[in-house]
Design a protein around this motif. Structure first.
Motif, PDB file in Angstrom:
ATOM      1  N   SER A 157      39.558  34.452  30.876  1.00  0.00           N
ATOM      2  CA  SER A 157      40.011  33.952  32.167  1.00  0.00           C
ATOM      3  C   SER A 157      41.357  33.240  32.084  1.00  0.00           C
ATOM      4  O   SER A 157      42.020  33.038  33.103  1.00  0.00           O
ATOM      5  CB  SER A 157      38.965  32.993  32.749  1.00  0.00           C
ATOM      6  OG  SER A 157      38.770  31.893  31.873  1.00  0.00           O
ATOM      7  N   PRO A 161      47.291  38.505  33.141  1.00  0.00           N
ATOM      8  CA  PRO A 161      46.715  39.813  33.458  1.00  0.00           C
ATOM      9  C   PRO A 161      47.355  40.903  32.621  1.00  0.00           C
ATOM     10  O   PRO A 161      48.462  40.744  32.087  1.00  0.00           O
ATOM     11  CB  PRO A 161      47.032  39.988  34.945  1.00  0.00           C
ATOM     12  CG  PRO A 161      48.184  39.082  35.206  1.00  0.00           C
ATOM     13  CD  PRO A 161      48.013  37.921  34.274  1.00  0.00           C
ATOM     14  N   ARG A 195      39.172  42.185  33.304  1.00  0.00           N
ATOM     15  CA  ARG A 195      39.102  41.388  34.527  1.00  0.00           C
ATOM     16  C   ARG A 195      39.472  42.218  35.753  1.00  0.00           C
ATOM     17  O   ARG A 195      40.133  43.259  35.640  1.00  0.00           O
ATOM     18  CB  ARG A 195      40.032  40.185  34.433  1.00  0.00           C
ATOM     19  CG  ARG A 195      39.672  39.222  33.329  1.00  0.00           C
ATOM     20  CD  ARG A 195      40.470  37.929  33.380  1.00  0.00           C
ATOM     21  NE  ARG A 195      41.817  38.030  33.895  1.00  0.00           N
ATOM     22  CZ  ARG A 195      42.865  37.386  33.384  1.00  0.00           C
ATOM     23  NH1 ARG A 195      42.705  36.617  32.323  1.00  0.00           N
ATOM     24  NH2 ARG A 195      44.061  37.501  33.927  1.00  0.00           N
ATOM     25  N   ASP A 196      39.095  41.710  36.925  1.00  0.00           N
ATOM     26  CA  ASP A 196      39.423  42.398  38.174  1.00  0.00           C
ATOM     27  C   ASP A 196      40.920  42.497  38.395  1.00  0.00           C
ATOM     28  O   ASP A 196      41.405  43.453  39.013  1.00  0.00           O
ATOM     29  CB  ASP A 196      38.785  41.677  39.369  1.00  0.00           C
ATOM     30  CG  ASP A 196      37.281  41.919  39.464  1.00  0.00           C
ATOM     31  OD1 ASP A 196      36.775  42.801  38.728  1.00  0.00           O
ATOM     32  OD2 ASP A 196      36.616  41.230  40.261  1.00  0.00           O
ATOM     33  N   ASP A 197      41.699  41.503  37.902  1.00  0.00           N
ATOM     34  CA  ASP A 197      43.145  41.532  38.130  1.00  0.00           C
ATOM     35  C   ASP A 197      43.899  42.289  37.041  1.00  0.00           C
ATOM     36  O   ASP A 197      45.128  42.331  37.053  1.00  0.00           O
ATOM     37  CB  ASP A 197      43.705  40.119  38.288  1.00  0.00           C
ATOM     38  CG  ASP A 197      43.536  39.276  37.029  1.00  0.00           C
ATOM     39  OD1 ASP A 197      42.697  39.633  36.178  1.00  0.00           O
ATOM     40  OD2 ASP A 197      44.227  38.242  36.900  1.00  0.00           O
ATOM     41  N   ASP A 198      43.188  42.888  36.090  1.00  0.00           N
ATOM     42  CA  ASP A 198      43.821  43.781  35.129  1.00  0.00           C
ATOM     43  C   ASP A 198      44.012  45.155  35.760  1.00  0.00           C
ATOM     44  O   ASP A 198      43.304  45.537  36.695  1.00  0.00           O
ATOM     45  CB  ASP A 198      42.965  43.924  33.874  1.00  0.00           C
ATOM     46  CG  ASP A 198      42.883  42.640  33.058  1.00  0.00           C
ATOM     47  OD1 ASP A 198      43.852  41.864  33.097  1.00  0.00           O
ATOM     48  OD2 ASP A 198      41.851  42.407  32.403  1.00  0.00           O
ATOM     49  N   SER A 199      44.987  45.904  35.233  1.00  0.00           N
ATOM     50  CA  SER A 199      45.286  47.244  35.737  1.00  0.00           C
ATOM     51  C   SER A 199      45.241  48.251  34.592  1.00  0.00           C
ATOM     52  O   SER A 199      45.574  47.927  33.450  1.00  0.00           O
ATOM     53  CB  SER A 199      46.670  47.283  36.393  1.00  0.00           C
ATOM     54  OG  SER A 199      46.742  46.387  37.471  1.00  0.00           O
ATOM     55  N   ARG A 217      44.518  48.741  39.858  1.00  0.00           N
ATOM     56  CA  ARG A 217      43.796  47.472  39.680  1.00  0.00           C
ATOM     57  C   ARG A 217      42.309  47.769  39.512  1.00  0.00           C
ATOM     58  O   ARG A 217      41.734  48.586  40.234  1.00  0.00           O
ATOM     59  CB  ARG A 217      44.001  46.559  40.890  1.00  0.00           C
ATOM     60  CG  ARG A 217      45.428  46.069  41.084  1.00  0.00           C
ATOM     61  CD  ARG A 217      45.772  44.933  40.149  1.00  0.00           C
ATOM     62  NE  ARG A 217      47.139  44.456  40.385  1.00  0.00           N
ATOM     63  CZ  ARG A 217      47.428  43.270  40.884  1.00  0.00           C
ATOM     64  NH1 ARG A 217      46.462  42.417  41.197  1.00  0.00           N
ATOM     65  NH2 ARG A 217      48.685  42.919  41.071  1.00  0.00           N
ATOM     66  N   GLY A 219      39.736  45.672  40.027  1.00  0.00           N
ATOM     67  CA  GLY A 219      38.894  45.090  41.056  1.00  0.00           C
ATOM     68  C   GLY A 219      38.600  46.080  42.167  1.00  0.00           C
ATOM     69  O   GLY A 219      39.512  46.501  42.883  1.00  0.00           O
ATOM     70  N   ARG A 222      36.746  50.327  39.601  1.00  0.00           N
ATOM     71  CA  ARG A 222      36.269  50.701  38.264  1.00  0.00           C
ATOM     72  C   ARG A 222      35.686  52.109  38.235  1.00  0.00           C
ATOM     73  O   ARG A 222      35.795  52.822  37.233  1.00  0.00           O
ATOM     74  CB  ARG A 222      35.243  49.679  37.763  1.00  0.00           C
ATOM     75  CG  ARG A 222      35.881  48.405  37.218  1.00  0.00           C
ATOM     76  CD  ARG A 222      34.833  47.434  36.658  1.00  0.00           C
ATOM     77  NE  ARG A 222      35.461  46.374  35.882  1.00  0.00           N
ATOM     78  CZ  ARG A 222      36.019  45.297  36.387  1.00  0.00           C
ATOM     79  NH1 ARG A 222      36.022  45.140  37.712  1.00  0.00           N
ATOM     80  NH2 ARG A 222      36.580  44.384  35.615  1.00  0.00           N
ATOM     81  N   ARG A 256      54.098  45.576  35.978  1.00  0.00           N
ATOM     82  CA  ARG A 256      53.684  44.376  36.709  1.00  0.00           C
ATOM     83  C   ARG A 256      54.393  43.162  36.121  1.00  0.00           C
ATOM     84  O   ARG A 256      54.254  42.870  34.927  1.00  0.00           O
ATOM     85  CB  ARG A 256      52.168  44.186  36.621  1.00  0.00           C
ATOM     86  CG  ARG A 256      51.370  45.202  37.407  1.00  0.00           C
ATOM     87  CD  ARG A 256      49.881  44.915  37.280  1.00  0.00           C
ATOM     88  NE  ARG A 256      49.551  43.557  37.722  1.00  0.00           N
ATOM     89  CZ  ARG A 256      48.340  43.009  37.584  1.00  0.00           C
ATOM     90  NH1 ARG A 256      47.361  43.700  37.032  1.00  0.00           N
ATOM     91  NH2 ARG A 256      48.121  41.781  38.001  1.00  0.00           N
ATOM     92  N   ALA A 259      52.669  40.104  33.936  1.00  0.00           N
ATOM     93  CA  ALA A 259      51.537  40.672  33.199  1.00  0.00           C
ATOM     94  C   ALA A 259      52.015  41.160  31.836  1.00  0.00           C
ATOM     95  O   ALA A 259      53.220  41.315  31.593  1.00  0.00           O
ATOM     96  CB  ALA A 259      50.911  41.825  33.985  1.00  0.00           C
TER      97      ALA A 259
END
Length: 507
Positions: A157, A161, A195-199, A217, A219, A222, A256, A259
């Motif tokens: 966390s 990202p 994580r959800d904010d990873d791409s 993304r 989030g 998946r 990004r 990131a």
């Protein structure tokens, strides 16, 4: 040999012209000292100018690339940091299949850096420096260990990202069990853990390259990633150059800000179509690599593996490589890869200055492809290594001390750039002479020694060229077994098993 002597003469002239050795601060801690370095590189080590060694006979120092010789005394050793481990992973796989690894695939530093270390860690970006040593069974010869450690990896966390472009080999050779199927399973598992904010983006290549999934993304998306991964099937030849080029184009399109942007190449690296030269491949994407800071993480798979090509790609791509088989794939993709998303140091280089009053000769173990000219140490235009949090880097030197030597032995300095500001920083530590024997040293030091000796034996079986103090394979296996019991480390137990397999292949 003539080229090597010429290089040494040039280094000696540079030193004579006023180049100062990397320094260390006063004060001691059991023979060690450390200090943050000034950004302008104005260091004074306290060492005298390198002097001509006297009375050195009976030893062929031409085998020691970093040792002083009659033509030009050189007491500096400089190399780019390396956290690759692919060589050791591939050697383990090869030995488990009953084959002895090709000596050209053995890189001793990757054997050593495959094991956990207990070095102190810094609070912020940068490194701690630890220098210690122990005497071998061979008169006047010791092993000196230079250990560098970054801060501990942050929780998932807390890291920045990630924007990861996976470039996946789907050539015909990837149909072998443990190649494409292993990559698919690992990517599916990793997708759930990011994580959800990873791409994530997905590029495939065989005879041609294709962007299967643009930067997406995770989030809420998946399922799209899983569908793209699960649809992969092996096809034609291996145009690795096209895959890397398209992968970087896709990474730039999905870049990004704020990131960590990284290309992850998954392949057996058996390139047989299109461009196969790593320098030419990386030249094509040089702008993306340098201007956008997109680094390369190479993941090797397969019983037949293009080790040399993958290693060169990672070095040129400001990244590093690992090799995976079934028993460690989840660890690489779900633990090591997230750990490598963040960076704590760019273009990191180390320089070790040996004191000519106490050191007769020395030899850096491995790092053959990572050597840097001594006078390029503080030239921040010269590429070094990229290192992330939670990493350690270990370099071993075989050092022959002068009879009755007492006092300062060496000073080690690491130089790196802040990953965001590119501001340069340095850290140094020194080592005094010592009497401790290798078998009485810290167990982690002993593990490093066993790994280095094992690599040395696989690389060159001739007694006259062996690393000083190298035991037989049987003795190495027994030593590793004892260390596995003392450390309670499964990785050390695996090392002992690999050594025994190699010994049986000698019978």
């Amino acid at each position: 040999m003539e080229r090597q002597r010429t290089r040494r003469v040039m280094v000696a002239l540079t030193l004579a012209g006023g180049l100062l050795l990397t320094g260390c601060s006063g004060g001691g801690d059991g023979g060690r000292s450390s200090a943050d370095g000034a950004k302008d590189g104005s260091y004074d080590s306290g060492f005298p100018a390198p002097a001509q060694p006297e009375g050195e006979q009976g030893y062929d120092e031409s085998r020691d690339q970093d040792s002083p010789d009659r033509e030009s005394p050189d007491y500096l050793s400089t190399f780019a940091l390396d956290v690759d481990t692919a060589s050791y992973g591939y050697a383990r796989r090869t030995l488990a299949e009953g084959r002895r690894p090709d000596p050209s695939t053995i890189r001793p530093e990757e054997f050593v850096n495959s094991f956990r270390q207990d070095y102190d860690r810094p609070d912020g970006n940068g490194f701690t420096v630890t220098v210690d040593g122990a005497r071998t069974d061979r008169d006047d010869w010791s092993l000196v260990r230079v250990g560098l450690a970054t801060r501990s990896a942050a929780e998932q966390s807390q890291r920045p990202p990630a924007a990861l472009t996976f470039v996946i080999d789907i050539s015909g050779s990837m149909a072998e069990p443990g190649r494409l199927d292993l990559a698919q399973h690992s990517l599916d598992t990793m997708t759930e853990r990011l994580r959800d904010d990873d791409s994530v983006a997905l590029v495939t290549f065989s005879d041609q390259a294709e962007t299967v999934l643009p930067m997406t993304r995770l989030g809420g998306h998946r399922d799209r990633v899983h569908e793209a991964v699960d649809s992969l099937e092996p096809t034609y030849s291996t145009n690795l150059g096209a895959g890397v080029e398209t992968g970087y184009e896709t990474a730039v399109e999905g870049l990004r800000k704020g990131a960590t942007n990284r290309v992850v190449l998954i392949s057996d690296a058996l390139a047989n179509d299109g461009e196969t030269d790593p320098d030419a491949i990386l030249d094509r994407i040089d702008t993306a690599r340098r201007e956008h800071g997109i680094t390369l993480f190479g993941v090797g798979v397969g019983s037949d593996y293009g080790d040399a090509l993958m290693e060169r790609l990672a070095d040129k791509g400001d990244g590093h490589t690992v090799y995976v088989s079934g028993d460690d794939a989840e660890k690489v993709f779900c633990e090591q890869l997230p750990q490598n998303i963040d960076l704590t140091a760019r273009d990191a280089k180390a320089q070790v200055a040996f004191d000519p009053e106490t050191v007769a000769s020395f030899r850096l173990v491995g790092y053959d492809n990572r050597r840097v000219a001594d006078d390029d140490f503080r030239d921040d235009r010269v590429d070094g290594g990229e290192v992330g949090p939670g990493h350690t880097v270990t370099a071993l030197y075989a050092v022959r001390t002068r009879p009755g030597a007492d006092g300062r032995l060496a000073t080690a300095t690491v130089r790196w750039q802040d990953p965001k500001t590119r501001a340069p920083h340095e850290k140094s530590a020194g080592l005094e002479t010592f009497d401790e024997s290798l078998r009485d040293a810290d167990p982690r030091f002993q593990v490093d020694a066993v790994a280095a000796y094992f690599a040395d034996a696989l690389r060159d079986g001739y007694a006259e060229d062996r690393l000083p103090g190298r035991p037989s394979m049987r003795e190495l296996a027994d030593w590793a077994d004892d260390l596995a019991d003392r450390t309670e480390d499964a990785a050390v137990r695996q090392l002992a098993d690999s050594i025994r397999r190699a010994r049986h292949l000698e019978d």
